[in-house]
Design a protein around this motif. Structure first.
Motif, short mmCIF file in Angstrom:
data_model
loop_
_atom_site.label_atom_id
_atom_site.label_comp_id
_atom_site.label_asym_id
_atom_site.label_seq_id
_atom_site.Cartn_x
_atom_site.Cartn_y
_atom_site.Cartn_z
N VAL A 73 96.45 60.40 10.80
CA VAL A 73 95.63 61.49 10.27
C VAL A 73 94.17 61.31 10.70
CG1 VAL A 73 94.78 62.63 8.18
CG2 VAL A 73 97.11 61.72 8.24
N PHE A 74 93.62 62.38 11.25
CA PHE A 74 92.22 62.42 11.64
C PHE A 74 91.57 63.60 10.92
CE2 PHE A 74 94.60 60.35 14.86
CZ PHE A 74 93.80 59.35 15.35
N VAL A 75 90.36 63.40 10.46
CA VAL A 75 89.67 64.47 9.75
C VAL A 75 88.32 64.73 10.41
CG1 VAL A 75 90.83 64.03 7.56
CG2 VAL A 75 88.66 62.89 8.05
N PRO A 76 87.82 65.98 10.26
CA PRO A 76 86.53 66.30 10.85
C PRO A 76 85.38 65.79 9.99
CG PRO A 76 87.43 68.21 9.74
CD PRO A 76 88.45 67.13 9.62
N LYS A 77 84.29 65.47 10.66
CA LYS A 77 83.06 65.14 9.95
C LYS A 77 81.90 65.67 10.77
CE LYS A 77 80.40 61.49 7.76
NZ LYS A 77 80.40 60.12 7.25
N MET A 78 80.95 66.30 10.09
CA MET A 78 79.79 66.86 10.77
C MET A 78 78.71 65.79 10.90
SD MET A 78 80.66 69.78 11.60
CE MET A 78 79.12 69.87 12.46
N ILE A 79 78.27 65.57 12.12
CA ILE A 79 77.12 64.71 12.39
C ILE A 79 76.11 65.59 13.12
CG2 ILE A 79 76.28 62.60 13.50
CD1 ILE A 79 78.33 62.04 11.27
N LYS A 80 75.08 65.99 12.38
CA LYS A 80 74.09 66.96 12.89
C LYS A 80 74.82 68.24 13.28
CE LYS A 80 70.79 63.41 14.08
NZ LYS A 80 70.13 62.66 15.11
N THR A 81 74.87 68.57 14.57
CA THR A 81 75.54 69.82 14.98
C THR A 81 76.87 69.55 15.66
OG1 THR A 81 74.37 69.79 17.10
CG2 THR A 81 73.33 71.01 15.29
N GLU A 82 77.36 68.32 15.55
CA GLU A 82 78.60 67.96 16.23
C GLU A 82 79.70 67.66 15.23
OE1 GLU A 82 80.17 64.63 19.45
OE2 GLU A 82 78.21 64.37 18.51
N LEU A 83 80.91 68.10 15.56
CA LEU A 83 82.08 67.80 14.75
C LEU A 83 82.79 66.61 15.39
CD1 LEU A 83 84.49 70.39 13.26
CD2 LEU A 83 85.39 68.36 14.35
N ILE A 84 82.90 65.50 14.66
CA ILE A 84 83.61 64.34 15.18
C ILE A 84 84.92 64.16 14.41
CG2 ILE A 84 81.46 63.23 15.93
CD1 ILE A 84 81.91 61.24 13.52
#
Length: 195
Positions: A73-84
């Motif tokens: 399972v991988f989840v999104p995380k916002m770092i500034k304007t990037e989705l990692i």
């Protein structure tokens, strides 16, 4: 219909859903997803962490199933304007960010690009898989950076009705849409129901 107008309509529709309706519809969406996409051990699934306050499809049942069946399972995380993408397990602690959204700690992208499935949040999708999100374009950029064969699955409480008119060059359509009543495939120019 233009995205801004669709966004306004479907934000209002979501606000009218009760917690009971959200829970019931989310269970139906999970059941339809699992009947259409039998996942295997060690497959990689990118799945959003739902925000109950925003009336989103509840993904907890998806996540619990993935954990129990050894699906990564991988989840999104916002770092500034990037989705990692961060990999999580059942034991990963989730903490609320400044917007009140639960997410894992850490700011280093997993580097994984070869996802098997990407379960995508949205406000709306039309009959061609054109999605209307919250207007920031994070997922379109994310889709363009990962394995093009990853199956992009939108989950929505609402079936397609209006066609999205203002599709931008960088917009990436979904492969499937799962609603409480059907699974739509956008593999061809015409969508086909897999009811």
């Amino acid at each position: 219909m233009k995205k801004a107008e669709i966004r306004k309509i479907y934000l209002a529709k979501k606000e009218k859903l009760s917690k009971v309706e959200i829970e019931a519809f989310s269970k139906k969406i999970f059941t339809r997803f699992m009947s259409e996409f039998p996942l295997k051990e060690n497959q990689k699934v990118h799945c959003f962490l739902s925000i109950p306050e925003k009336g989103e499809v509840d993904t907890n049942e998806f996540l619990n199933y993935f954990y129990e069946n050894k699906i990564r399972v991988f989840v999104p995380k916002m770092i500034k304007t990037e989705l990692i993408a961060l990999e999580i397990t059942k034991e990963t602690p989730l903490i609320k960010n400044s917007w009140g959204i639960k997410e894992p700690a850490g700011e280093v992208d997993s580097g994984v690009k070869d996802f098997d499935f990407i379960i995508t949040p949205l406000l709306y999708s039309d009959h061609f898989g054109n999605r209307v999100g919250y207007g920031k374009g994070f997922y379109d950029r994310f889709f363009s950076e990962v394995n093009p064969n990853a199956v992009k699955v939108g989950v929505s409480f609402f079936p397609p009705q209006e066609q999205v008119e203002d599709i931008a060059e960088f917009d990436v359509p979904l492969d499937y849409l799962v609603t409480p009543t059907e699974v739509l495939s956008f593999g061809n120019l015409e969508s086909k129901s897999t009811k």
